[in-house]
Design a protein around this motif. Structure first.
Motif, PDB file in Angstrom:
ATOM      1  N   UNK A 286       0.834  -1.207   0.000  1.00 18.59           N
ATOM      2  CA  UNK A 286       0.000   0.000   0.000  1.00 18.59           C
ATOM      3  C   UNK A 286       0.865   1.251   0.000  1.00 18.59           C
ATOM      4  N   UNK A 287       1.951   1.226   0.765  1.00 20.24           N
ATOM      5  CA  UNK A 287       2.853   2.381   0.811  1.00 20.24           C
ATOM      6  C   UNK A 287       3.495   2.622  -0.540  1.00 20.24           C
ATOM      7  N   UNK A 288       3.862   1.540  -1.225  1.00 21.34           N
ATOM      8  CA  UNK A 288       4.456   1.664  -2.565  1.00 21.34           C
ATOM      9  C   UNK A 288       3.455   2.263  -3.547  1.00 21.34           C
ATOM     10  N   UNK A 289       2.210   1.829  -3.465  1.00 19.94           N
ATOM     11  CA  UNK A 289       1.175   2.360  -4.358  1.00 19.94           C
ATOM     12  C   UNK A 289       0.978   3.859  -4.138  1.00 19.94           C
ATOM     13  N   UNK A 290       0.892   4.281  -2.879  1.00 19.93           N
ATOM     14  CA  UNK A 290       0.694   5.699  -2.574  1.00 19.93           C
ATOM     15  C   UNK A 290       1.899   6.517  -3.043  1.00 19.93           C
ATOM     16  N   UNK A 291       3.093   5.982  -2.828  1.00 23.57           N
ATOM     17  CA  UNK A 291       4.304   6.691  -3.264  1.00 23.57           C
ATOM     18  C   UNK A 291       4.314   6.865  -4.778  1.00 23.57           C
ATOM     19  N   UNK A 292       3.906   5.820  -5.501  1.00 22.73           N
ATOM     20  CA  UNK A 292       3.878   5.889  -6.965  1.00 22.73           C
ATOM     21  C   UNK A 292       2.901   6.956  -7.444  1.00 22.73           C
ATOM     22  N   UNK A 293       1.738   7.039  -6.801  1.00 22.51           N
ATOM     23  CA  UNK A 293       0.747   8.058  -7.164  1.00 22.51           C
ATOM     24  C   UNK A 293       1.330   9.449  -6.930  1.00 22.51           C
ATOM     25  N   UNK A 294       1.964   9.665  -5.795  1.00 19.54           N
ATOM     26  CA  UNK A 294       2.528  10.980  -5.476  1.00 19.54           C
ATOM     27  C   UNK A 294       3.624  11.366  -6.474  1.00 19.54           C
ATOM     28  N   UNK A 295       4.433  10.373  -6.879  1.00 19.71           N
ATOM     29  CA  UNK A 295       5.493  10.657  -7.855  1.00 19.71           C
ATOM     30  C   UNK A 295       4.906  11.045  -9.203  1.00 19.71           C
ATOM     31  N   UNK A 296       3.841  10.377  -9.621  1.00 19.03           N
ATOM     32  CA  UNK A 296       3.192  10.714 -10.889  1.00 19.03           C
ATOM     33  C   UNK A 296       2.597  12.121 -10.846  1.00 19.03           C
ATOM     34  N   UNK A 297       2.003  12.485  -9.712  1.00 18.11           N
ATOM     35  CA  UNK A 297       1.467  13.841  -9.562  1.00 18.11           C
ATOM     36  C   UNK A 297       2.593  14.867  -9.629  1.00 18.11           C
TER      37      UNK A 297
END
Length: 280
Positions: A246-257
């Protein structure tokens, strides 16, 4: 933070006892350990009541609400700044609990209360907001909106404390072909200069995180392509603290933003939010 046992009851508007139909209007909460008491009611949006009771004279509702608020106000202790405070003395606490039980007892009235419920809270004031969102706003039906409404309200309180709330207002950003509602927008001369969007990514499954994040990645990209994105845009993100996936998924979203040239900061980083929100 110590966990406190709190009692609460949902306030109901029941104009016709013959049919036993009612609408939830608010919530009251009491903490026996401290004597804390507060309440939260829907006071502006009457359409949900008039839609359910179209033949009702709205003034009946408004008059009854004013009387009820006066009664509730007598039970609430406030400091000089208007903040609700716990009672200090055991005798006062006992008296407050007796008043709470008397308030919510079963009675034949247009305004009444449901059964007393019990909950655990670190902060009774925040728990009250959550109960209001659940029982009155029914935000449990859509978890994303429920969580982000709580974040929005917390951010609104923060901006008020920093004397910045009058700069930021809910606005629809975009054009007639594509637009989105944002909760905090600062406009100058008709142009959106800054916007802040709480983003809840602390979801149960990575898939849910990606789906919700992707929706805002797509929205941000489309607004930027149409030259309708506010000049400065901040996402304040609540991310998972446990579970690597879950932490990896959230980090990936933030990086894309971040690749879309918007600001991203954790929801709890008030200093960063304040630095962004200040109006020069």
């Amino acid at each position: 933070m110590n966990e406190l046992v709190c009692n609460f009851a949902v306030a109901r508007f029941l104009p016709y006892r013959e049919t036993a139909e009612f609408v939830n209007l608010g919530v009251v909460i009491s903490c026996p350990q401290t004597g804390y008491f507060d309440f939260l009611f829907e006071t502006r949006k009457h359409k949900r009541v008039t839609d359910f009771f179209p033949e009702l004279d709205l003034e009946v509702l408004k008059t009854g609400m004013r009387a009820l608020h006066l009664e509730l106000g007598r039970l609430r202790m406030e400091d000089k700044s208007g903040r609700v405070t716990p009672l200090l003395f055991n005798d006062a606490i006992k008296e407050g609990q007796q008043s709470f039980r008397e308030l919510v007892r079963v009675r034949e009235s247009m305004f009444c209360f449901g059964e007393i419920g019990t909950t655990i809270a670190g902060d009774p004031g925040e728990k009250l907001k959550q109960l209001f969102a659940y029982y009155v706003k029914r935000q449990f039906a859509q978890d994303r909106e429920y969580q982000e409404i709580i974040m929005r309200d917390q951010l609104a309180d923060f901006l008020r404390r920093q004397r910045l709330a009058h700069f930021y207002h809910p606005r629809v950003v975009g054009d007639e072909d594509y637009h989105v509602a944002l909760p905090f927008v600062y406009e100058r001369e008709g142009r959106a200069m800054k916007a802040i969007k709480p983003l809840h990514l602390d979801k149960k499954e990575p898939t849910e995180i990606y789906r919700h994040g992707d929706s805002w990645i797509s929205t941000t990209r489309r607004l930027r392509k149409a030259n309708k994105l506010p000049e400065k845009f901040l996402f304040t993100v609540k991310s998972p603290k446990t579970d690597a996936k879950r932490m990896t998924a959230a980090k990936a979203v933030c990086e894309e933003l971040g690749k879309l040239e918007v600001f991203v900061t954790p929801f709890g980083e008030q200093i960063h939010i304040l630095d962004f929100a200040r109006i020069n």
